[in-house]
Design an enzyme around this catalytic site. Structure first.
Site, PDB file in Angstrom:
ATOM      1  N   ASP A 169     -54.682  75.185 -16.138  1.00  0.00           N
ATOM      2  CA  ASP A 169     -53.825  76.358 -16.264  1.00  0.00           C
ATOM      3  C   ASP A 169     -52.936  76.400 -15.020  1.00  0.00           C
ATOM      4  OD1 ASP A 169     -52.998  78.939 -17.338  1.00  0.00           O
ATOM      5  OD2 ASP A 169     -54.080  79.784 -15.631  1.00  0.00           O
ATOM      6  N   ASP A 205     -50.712  79.571 -13.638  1.00  0.00           N
ATOM      7  CA  ASP A 205     -50.784  80.802 -12.850  1.00  0.00           C
ATOM      8  C   ASP A 205     -52.206  81.060 -12.381  1.00  0.00           C
ATOM      9  OD1 ASP A 205     -48.078  81.380 -13.197  1.00  0.00           O
ATOM     10  OD2 ASP A 205     -48.428  82.450 -15.067  1.00  0.00           O
ATOM     11  N   ASP A 261     -58.604  80.002 -14.334  1.00  0.00           N
ATOM     12  CA  ASP A 261     -59.022  81.138 -13.501  1.00  0.00           C
ATOM     13  C   ASP A 261     -59.386  82.347 -14.338  1.00  0.00           C
ATOM     14  OD1 ASP A 261     -56.242  81.474 -14.242  1.00  0.00           O
ATOM     15  OD2 ASP A 261     -56.172  83.146 -12.828  1.00  0.00           O
TER      16      ASP A 261
END
Length: 331
Positions: free
Chosen positions: A14, A16, A212
Site C-alpha cells: 500500500d 499512503d 497499515d
C-alpha cells in the site's frame, strides 16, 4: 540470517502510510525496498487512491527515492476499469463521480462517458476526488435510482497525510447510499477484485501484502488467502491490532517495510502464556494480562505485542490495556 520476506516472490505495498506520508517517504523505507529488490523480491505498489494517474504516482515515487516503472504500479482506477470490462457490455455508458484519471481509465477500457443522469448511464462508478462537487453526488444518486449499476473504486473512510487523517471516498459513497437501499460493487481493497488483479498482473505465486490498515490492506489479503504484514507507520496501531477480528489479522507485524528484512517474528503459545523473542505474556483469570522480559527496545516491544495478540485473539485476554500501556514505543 533468515528474514521475514524469505520465501515470498512478490511484495505488494500500500502507499499512503506505508511508503509515504503526504509528500515525504517514510523514514528508512526507500532503502528497505531497495534491499528487498536486491534479494530478488519483486516490489509492486498497490493503491486504493483512484484520483491520480499511475504516471503521477510513479513520478512521485521516483522523486522520493523509489525506482519505479509502469508495471510496478496498480491503482484502483486501473483495477476498476479492468473489472468493468469483465462485467459490462462493450460500449456501455458509464457516469464517473471521480477525477479525470478515473474518467480516462474508463474511457480507455472502451466505455462511453455519460455526463450525468440525463445521459441515461448504464453504470455509475465513484472514486476519490478531493474536488468533488455535491451536485455530482446528486447526479449519481439520480442515475442509480433510475437503474444504473453502481460501482466504487474503494470504500476507504479516510486517508493518512503528514498533518493527520482526511475523509476518503467512503464518505461520498455513504452520501449516495442514503438515496438507495443497497450498496455498490467495490473493486478496491479489501474486496477481491483488486487483490486478484494484482496477482494476475504479476503472476505472483507466493505474495505478501504489506499495509497499515487492518480493514483494507490486511482484510483484503486475508479474503483471498494471501499472507500479510502490518506496519505501524500509518493508520492503525497496537490497540486496533489486539482487538482485530479474524478477518483482519495479519500474518506478522513490524515497525515499517524495513522490518521485512528482520528475522520472522514467531510466538509460541503454551497454556495461558505466549512467548515471542524475550517477552512472555500471560493471561490472568480476570481477562487481563501481564508481561515479563526486557522491553527496552522497540523490537522487544513488538515481540511482546505479537505474544499479546495470540492470547487476545484466542479469547484468553479480554482486557489487554495493562500490557499495551507498557509498549510506549509502539503507537
Amino acid at each position: 540470517m533468515s528474514a521475514m520476506i524469505d520465501g515470498y516472490d512478490v511484495a505488494f505495498f500500500d502507499l499512503d502510510g506505508v511508503i509515504y506520508l503526504g509528500p515525504n517517504a517514510v523514514d528508512g523505507v526507500p532503502d528497505g525496498v531497495a534491499a528487498l529488490r536486491e534479494r530478488g523480491v519483486r516490489t509492486v505498489f498497490v493503491t486504493n487512491n483512484a484520483a491520480r494517474p499511475a504516471q503521477t504516482v510513479i513520478d512521485q515515487l521516483r522523486q522520493i527515492g523509489y525506482p519505479c516503472e509502469f508495471d510496478d504500479i496498480i491503482t484502483s482506477a486501473q483495477a476498476s476499469a479492468s473489472y468493468l470490462q469483465r462485467v459490462l457490455p462493450a460500449g456501455s455508458r458509464v457516469m464517473v463521480a471521480g477525477t479525470q484519471n478515473l474518467v480516462d481509465e474508463v474511457t480507455n477500457a472502451g466505455f462511453v462517458i455519460a455526463a450525468d443522469a440525463d445521459d441515461s448511464p448504464d453504470a455509475v462508478i465513484q472514486g476519490y476526488d478531493p474536488n468533488l462537487l455535491w451536485s455530482r453526488l446528486d447526479q449519481a444518486g439520480y442515475a442509480i435510482q433510475e437503474g444504473a449499476r453502481w460501482f466504487a473504486t474503494n470504500t476507504d473512510a479516510n486517508r493518512p497525510t503528514e498533518r493527520g487523517l482526511v475523509p476518503g471516498v467512503g464518505a461520498a459513497i455513504d452520501a449516495v447510499g442514503s438515496t438507495v437501499s443497497f450498496r455498490p460493487t467495490i473493486i478496491g481493497k479489501p474486496y477481491a477484485p483488486m487483490m486478484e488483479e494484482a496477482v494476475r498482473r504479476t503472476g505472483a505465486e507466493h505474495p505478501l501484502f504489506v499495509g497499515d490498515r487492518l480493514d483494507t490492506d490486511i482484510a483484503g489479503a486475508v479474503g483471498v488467502g494471501m499472507d500479510s504484514f502490518l506496519v505501524f507507520t500509518g493508520a492503525h496501531g497496537k490497540h486496533e491490532l489486539v482487538r482485530a477480528e479474524a478477518s483482519e489479522r495479519p500474518t506478522s507485524i513490524g515497525w515499517s517495510v524495513a522490518s521485512l528484512l528482520e528475522p520472522p517474528r514467531v510466538a509460541a503459545v503454551s497454556g495461558r502464556s505466549a512467548t515471542c523473542g524475550g517477552a512472555t505474556v500471560t493471561a490472568q483469570p480476570d481477562g487481563t494480562a501481564t508481561v515479563e522480559g526486557d522491553l527496552g527496545t522497540q523490537s522487544a516491544q513488538f515481540d511482546a505485542l505479537w505474544a499479546l495478540c495470540q492470547l487476545s485473539w484466542s479469547g484468553l485476554v479480554t482486557d489487554p490495556d495493562a500490557v499495551l500501556d507498557r509498549l510506549e514505543l509502539i503507537p
